[in-house]
Design an enzyme around this catalytic site. Sequence first.
Site, mmCIF file in Angstrom:
data_model
loop_
_atom_site.group_PDB
_atom_site.id
_atom_site.type_symbol
_atom_site.label_atom_id
_atom_site.label_comp_id
_atom_site.label_asym_id
_atom_site.label_seq_id
_atom_site.Cartn_x
_atom_site.Cartn_y
_atom_site.Cartn_z
ATOM 1 N N THR A 28 1.002 -1.183 0.099
ATOM 2 C CA THR A 28 -0.142 -0.025 0.183
ATOM 3 C C THR A 28 0.636 1.100 -0.017
ATOM 4 O OG1 THR A 28 -1.739 -1.035 1.019
ATOM 5 C CG2 THR A 28 -1.719 1.206 1.321
ATOM 6 N N SER A 71 2.208 -7.716 -0.963
ATOM 7 C CA SER A 71 2.904 -8.844 0.103
ATOM 8 C C SER A 71 2.191 -10.057 0.264
ATOM 9 C CB SER A 71 3.135 -7.970 1.142
ATOM 10 O OG SER A 71 2.007 -7.900 2.021
ATOM 11 N N THR A 103 1.397 -4.974 4.529
ATOM 12 C CA THR A 103 1.372 -5.366 5.740
ATOM 13 C C THR A 103 0.852 -6.738 5.910
ATOM 14 O OG1 THR A 103 -0.978 -4.556 5.533
ATOM 15 C CG2 THR A 103 0.429 -2.896 6.578
ATOM 16 N N ASP A 104 0.083 -7.309 4.887
ATOM 17 C CA ASP A 104 -0.119 -8.771 4.888
ATOM 18 C C ASP A 104 0.822 -9.384 5.526
ATOM 19 O OD1 ASP A 104 -2.657 -7.826 4.178
ATOM 20 O OD2 ASP A 104 -2.762 -8.691 2.347
#
Length: 361
Positions: A28, A71, A103-104
Amino acid sequence: MTAHINSTVTTDNTSDLNQVQLIYAGGTFGSYGKPLSALPADTFLPLLLDKIYQNLTSKIEVLSNTCVKDSSQLSPADLAHFFELILMRYAQGYRKFVLITGTDTLSYLGSFLAEAFAGSDLCLALTASMRPLFDANDIHNYHIDAHSDAWGNLSEAIGLASHGEPGVSITFAGESWPAQTVQKIHSHDLMAFTGHQRAGYPANSYQKILPATRRHNWIGDSQHKLPAVLEAAKDTIIPTLYCVPNSADWLATQLDNLLSLPPTGVILMGFGAGNIPYSDKLAATMDTVAAHGHILVCTTQCPYGGVSEAYAAGSWQYEHQVLSAGRLTIPAVYARLLWLHLAYDTPARRRQRWQYSVNKA
């Protein structure tokens, strides 16, 4: 989206080993426009570097990286790629790094790199953002979004890396933690991650003062096993079984299906403190799967507290070759099992190394 960056963006003084080495891996953080989509890396990186030079520091260098993607799409081969990328630069004398990703799988990548660089004096800060760096409402200019968490997270990460404290950490929303303790706890909030400071191995293996000979040997050993790590990462998986109120025999069937795979790590996500439903069939299957070479590790679905052997409902499995994850998070369990599989060539050595790591906690 995968981008290929063919040249390294550098400052004028590329010989300064105190420069922070910045790696951009997507997420992001670099998205822009309406609807949001990732900017090409060769567009985004010069813009980012310009903002860093203007507002933070000139002592930073962006490394070439061919793995730029969401990610959620990262694979074991991608994690091994980042190990190689950082290792090659570390071998040249650089030891301060920042890695921007999504972030995943931020906690998975961070935990994996913490395992891979255990025993070194490397300083690596990983970060990401829940909102893009640039204001998507201004599609004609690239202005930092004052409401985004991206710039603050990046500033913190660069500050940590510049300080040079050995270890692999994740910084997010004004806090930082040893990478192995971090997990994502919210899918939308800016306070999306949590962690703690009660970290054992590998966090306690990093050396504040690493003699030149030991550093040379560490690098040599790591480079020697790198080809095997990269090759093994191409087809490695870490199966995960999530317990719900099904019968224990169903779990046994799932484990039995894994006998068709080469020896690997298997994560059992139990209830509470690591409780697993019992049946004679499941107990026997655990013994068979372990004899096949799989390493069974029990963790918990609970975000805090870890597992214990206090309950008979969980302790029975440890008599059937299952290993305890202790206080490790799910990402940290995955990362350790993956690294053991890539870096050690036999089930016996992997199990021995797991026990060594637990004893260092």
